[in-house]
Design an enzyme around this catalytic site. Structure first.
Site, mmCIF file in Angstrom:
data_model
loop_
_atom_site.group_PDB
_atom_site.id
_atom_site.type_symbol
_atom_site.label_atom_id
_atom_site.label_comp_id
_atom_site.label_asym_id
_atom_site.label_seq_id
_atom_site.Cartn_x
_atom_site.Cartn_y
_atom_site.Cartn_z
ATOM 1 N N HIS A 55 46.820 45.558 37.402
ATOM 2 C CA HIS A 55 46.252 44.498 38.377
ATOM 3 C C HIS A 55 44.873 44.392 38.762
ATOM 4 O O HIS A 55 44.465 43.298 38.983
ATOM 5 C CB HIS A 55 47.410 44.571 39.624
ATOM 6 C CG HIS A 55 47.190 43.290 40.562
ATOM 7 N ND1 HIS A 55 47.569 42.033 40.276
ATOM 8 C CD2 HIS A 55 46.799 43.450 42.052
ATOM 9 C CE1 HIS A 55 47.403 41.168 41.255
ATOM 10 N NE2 HIS A 55 46.804 41.962 42.306
ATOM 11 N N ASP A 103 50.408 44.228 34.412
ATOM 12 C CA ASP A 103 50.148 43.949 35.990
ATOM 13 C C ASP A 103 51.463 44.057 36.444
ATOM 14 O O ASP A 103 52.509 43.164 36.205
ATOM 15 C CB ASP A 103 49.418 42.330 36.005
ATOM 16 C CG ASP A 103 49.517 42.286 37.472
ATOM 17 O OD1 ASP A 103 49.820 42.992 38.342
ATOM 18 O OD2 ASP A 103 48.818 41.155 37.657
ATOM 19 N N SER A 125 43.561 39.094 42.692
ATOM 20 C CA SER A 125 44.676 38.726 43.580
ATOM 21 C C SER A 125 44.604 37.681 44.173
ATOM 22 O O SER A 125 44.414 36.559 43.744
ATOM 23 C CB SER A 125 44.841 40.196 44.162
ATOM 24 O OG SER A 125 46.566 40.359 44.831
#
Length: 448
Positions: free
Chosen positions: A396, A362, A270
């Site tokens: 994610h 994601d 991230s």
């Protein structure tokens, strides 16, 4: 460049010996035995779950539960039918219902979700990496529901056992680091080394997360779990970062007597992904960078270089989508990097190699778009120093294998649960595939 959509099944990584037996067996007054092999293992290792002593064709429910650092309980259950020998083997047999159906050998471990009394949208938090996760496993007669199992007691089970999953292999050292401005924890493998060094970062949750570094050290890497905001005396919010802070972290790692001097790697998910790219681009001693579902631009916080600043790519909150169940979809909130080229990280200038890990489910960021943009930028510059791995159904949070999978969780910056995506079995397989590929990449580059 490679793009992988078909994943291999779970298999054991390089074995590490624990000073204990290899099989857990239940103690019960009945003939039924529940077995987990091995009894105690590293968190990233698969296990074999079996039941013996049942009647032929008997229907049973296998149930697992554990608690995270907050005391939040996570559970999974699956329905099985014994074969003609009165046995259930989760590795080879198919679940008929419960948390998952079909063949999913690690579904009872990776599939644990918040128990009925726990807030539904929460991640499994592991802070105390020096102690293992203890997973209670039981087998019950009949096909039961979550509510049935939560109401039941251990005494109702045909058999029960406790299985331990460790983040630190025997001999791994955990060393808190307060070096200048650097706030981190260093994990060192057993032995004299030298070992390849890695700087390990997470995202906008902030704080100091150690579980990936502990597991990297268990596999032979000197890993520095690095905090960069919302920890001790570091900035409380994402406002501005200075390259000097990350240079200081790299210098600390390279000065350590047990770390190879040829350069270090970075790994980030991230927001940590774009920080990993920036470090590889602007710090010559960074030779390898693993980007996990990040962005190719510097996101949100300005990044101060020596004499210039990369502005942060911002979000448009007008594009926030709130579902009926209160979960927020923020995937389309971030502005497109092409509209703000000054935020794009010029990775083509880096003297480093890159591994991009992309979850195609994601739901947090449009990571596939960003990975494609990054690899295209390298390609146009005539570079072949990158690899892209894409995973169908991966969400994610692609992390080391077999932690409970969550596809939505509360985010303290947004102050609401946000979608992260990931289909249970596909996401687990993505992690099983990506983890050894990550270590192989880091080892290859850093041992040159």
């Amino acid at each position: 460049m490679q793009s992988h959509h078909l994943l291999s099944s779970a298999k054991r990584l390089n074995p590490l010996l624990f000073p204990m037996s290899t099989m857990a067996t239940s103690t019960t007054t009945k003939d039924v035995q529940l077995l987990i092999t091995p009894q105690s293992c590293l968190q990233d290792e698969p296990v074999k779950i079996q039941v013996q002593g049942l009647s032929p064709g008997q229907v049973v429910t296998l149930h697992t539960s554990t608690k995270d650092v907050r005391g939040a309980e996570f559970m999974a259950h699956a329905h099985y039918r014994a074969n003609t020998q009165g046995e259930v083997d989760v590795t080879t047999m198919e679940s008929e219902g419960g948390r998952y159906t079909g063949n999913f050998p690690m579904g009872l471990i990776a599939g644990m979700a918040p128990a009925p009394h726990v807030y539904k949208y929460t991640r499994f938090f592991k802070r105390d990496v020096e102690n293992p996760n203890k997973i209670e496993a039981s087998v019950f007669d009949g096909h039961l529901t979550d509510q049935d199992l939560y109401a039941d007691t251990r005494e109702d089970a045909l058999a029960s056992i406790v299985h331990e999953r460790h983040y630190m292999a025997p001999g791994v050292q955990r060393i808190p680091v307060r070096y200048g401005r650097v706030r981190a924890t260093l994990f060192l493998p057993p032995g004299d080394g030298p070992f390849p060094g890695v700087v390990d970062m997470f995202g906008t949750a902030g704080g100091l997360l150690e579980y990936r570094s502990a597991q990297l050290a268990s596999r032979g890497f000197a890993s520095l779990a690095l905090a960069f905001f919302a920890f001790e005396d570091l900035p409380k919010t994402l406002e501005e970062f200075d390259i000097a802070y990350f240079e200081e972290a790299v210098d600390f790692l390279l000065k350590h007597e047990k770390v190879m001097k040829s350069g270090v790697g970075t790994i980030g998910v991230s927001k940590g992904g774009d920080l990993a790219l920036s470090m590889a681009t602007y710090i010559p001693k960074v030779k390898a960078s693993v980007w996990i579902n990040g962005c190719n631009a510097n996101v949100q916080a300005a990044f101060r270089l020596h004499g210039s600043i990369i502005p942060g790519l911002q979000f448009d909150l007008a594009d926030v989508e709130v579902r009926d169940d209160g979960v927020v979809n923020v995937a389309d909130c971030m502005y497109h990097p092409d509209d703000f080229p000054e935020t794009i990280i010029p990775i083509e200038k880096a003297n480093a190699e890159f591994l991009f890990l992309v979850g195609l489910d994601d739901q947090n960021w449009r990571s596939e778009i960003y990975a494609d943009m990054a690899s295209e930028r390298l390609k146009k510059a005539g570079k072949a120093n990158y690899e892209v791995l894409k995973y169908m159904g991966g969400g994610h949070l692609i992390e080391p294998p077999f932690s409970p999978v969550s596809n939505a969780s509360y985010h303290k910056l947004v102050r609401m649960p946000i979608l992260t995506g990931g289909k249970l079995k596909c996401h687990t397989e993505a992690q099983v595939h990506a983890w050894p590929r990550t270590m192989k990449f880091l080892s290859r580059v850093l041992r040159k």
